[in-house]
Design a protein around this motif. Structure first.
Motif, PDB file in Angstrom:
ATOM      1  N   ASN A  23       0.832  -1.210   0.000  1.00  0.00           N
ATOM      2  CA  ASN A  23       0.000   0.000   0.000  1.00  0.00           C
ATOM      3  C   ASN A  23       0.862   1.255   0.000  1.00  0.00           C
ATOM      4  O   ASN A  23       1.900   1.310   0.662  1.00  0.00           O
ATOM      5  N   GLU A  24       0.402   2.263  -0.734  1.00  0.00           N
ATOM      6  CA  GLU A  24       1.096   3.552  -0.746  1.00  0.00           C
ATOM      7  C   GLU A  24       0.889   4.253   0.588  1.00  0.00           C
ATOM      8  O   GLU A  24      -0.200   4.214   1.158  1.00  0.00           O
ATOM      9  N   HIS A  48      -5.111   4.089   2.293  1.00  0.00           N
ATOM     10  CA  HIS A  48      -6.386   3.365   2.260  1.00  0.00           C
ATOM     11  C   HIS A  48      -7.045   3.222   3.637  1.00  0.00           C
ATOM     12  O   HIS A  48      -8.133   2.676   3.741  1.00  0.00           O
ATOM     13  N   ILE A  49      -6.415   3.717   4.694  1.00  0.00           N
ATOM     14  CA  ILE A  49      -7.023   3.644   6.031  1.00  0.00           C
ATOM     15  C   ILE A  49      -7.782   4.950   6.274  1.00  0.00           C
ATOM     16  O   ILE A  49      -7.213   5.954   6.683  1.00  0.00           O
ATOM     17  N   ASP A  50      -9.075   4.918   5.985  1.00  0.00           N
ATOM     18  CA  ASP A  50      -9.893   6.135   5.976  1.00  0.00           C
ATOM     19  C   ASP A  50      -9.908   6.879   7.303  1.00  0.00           C
ATOM     20  O   ASP A  50      -9.759   8.097   7.340  1.00  0.00           O
ATOM     21  N   MET A  53      -6.630   8.694   7.825  1.00  0.00           N
ATOM     22  CA  MET A  53      -6.481   9.836   6.918  1.00  0.00           C
ATOM     23  C   MET A  53      -7.386  10.988   7.355  1.00  0.00           C
ATOM     24  O   MET A  53      -6.994  12.146   7.271  1.00  0.00           O
ATOM     25  N   ASP A  54      -8.572  10.678   7.872  1.00  0.00           N
ATOM     26  CA  ASP A  54      -9.463  11.726   8.381  1.00  0.00           C
ATOM     27  C   ASP A  54      -8.818  12.455   9.563  1.00  0.00           C
ATOM     28  O   ASP A  54      -8.873  13.680   9.651  1.00  0.00           O
ATOM     29  N   ASP A  55      -8.195  11.694  10.481  1.00  0.00           N
ATOM     30  CA  ASP A  55      -7.499  12.303  11.623  1.00  0.00           C
ATOM     31  C   ASP A  55      -6.350  13.185  11.153  1.00  0.00           C
ATOM     32  O   ASP A  55      -6.151  14.296  11.654  1.00  0.00           O
ATOM     33  N   ILE A  56      -5.578  12.699  10.191  1.00  0.00           N
ATOM     34  CA  ILE A  56      -4.438  13.453   9.668  1.00  0.00           C
ATOM     35  C   ILE A  56      -4.916  14.733   9.005  1.00  0.00           C
ATOM     36  O   ILE A  56      -4.378  15.815   9.261  1.00  0.00           O
TER      37      ILE A  56
END
Length: 122
Positions: A23-24, A48-50, A53-56
């Motif tokens: 995974n990228e 791909h870990i939604d 990514m939302d937290d980031i």
């Protein structure tokens, strides 16, 4: 070792990587100054870990539609939760969660500034 808890951190490096699963992701190096000492911790922004990514995105001031890139990460101040975990027989500090926008201890600037007030390593 950095105690467990919440800390203000600055992203000082970000590099594109590929996970063992193919995974990228972006490897993110952060600097935390606490009790007169500077400590580095790393975390991984796997695309791909939604939930991650939302937290980031919210921690660096992006909307949910924006893309996380090296450029959007570099120099940002964030708040992170640090926990301890055992890895290769040793206990180490780990970023458990990105919990919000941080601010520079020198100026109080947050991530809305176009320029950062502290140099970072590229």
């Amino acid at each position: 070792m950095l105690a467990e808890g919440n800390y203000n951190a600055q992203i000082i490096n970000a590099e594109p990587k590929t996970s063992k699963a193919g995974n990228e992701m972006i490897e993110v190096k952060m600097n935390i100054d606490h009790d007169g000492e500077s400590t580095h911790v790393w975390d991984y922004a796997v695309f791909h870990i939604d939930w991650k990514m939302d937290d980031i995105k919210s921690s660096i001031g992006l909307s949910s539609e924006d893309d996380v890139t090296i450029e959007t990460l570099m120099g940002k101040w964030i708040q992170v939760e640090i926990v301890h975990e055992e890895w290769n027989g040793k206990e180490k500090a780990k970023v458990k969660k990105w919990i919000g926008v941080g601010e520079s201890p020198l100026t109080g600037n947050d991530n809305n500034d176009k320029e950062n007030d502290v140099d970072y390593i590229v």
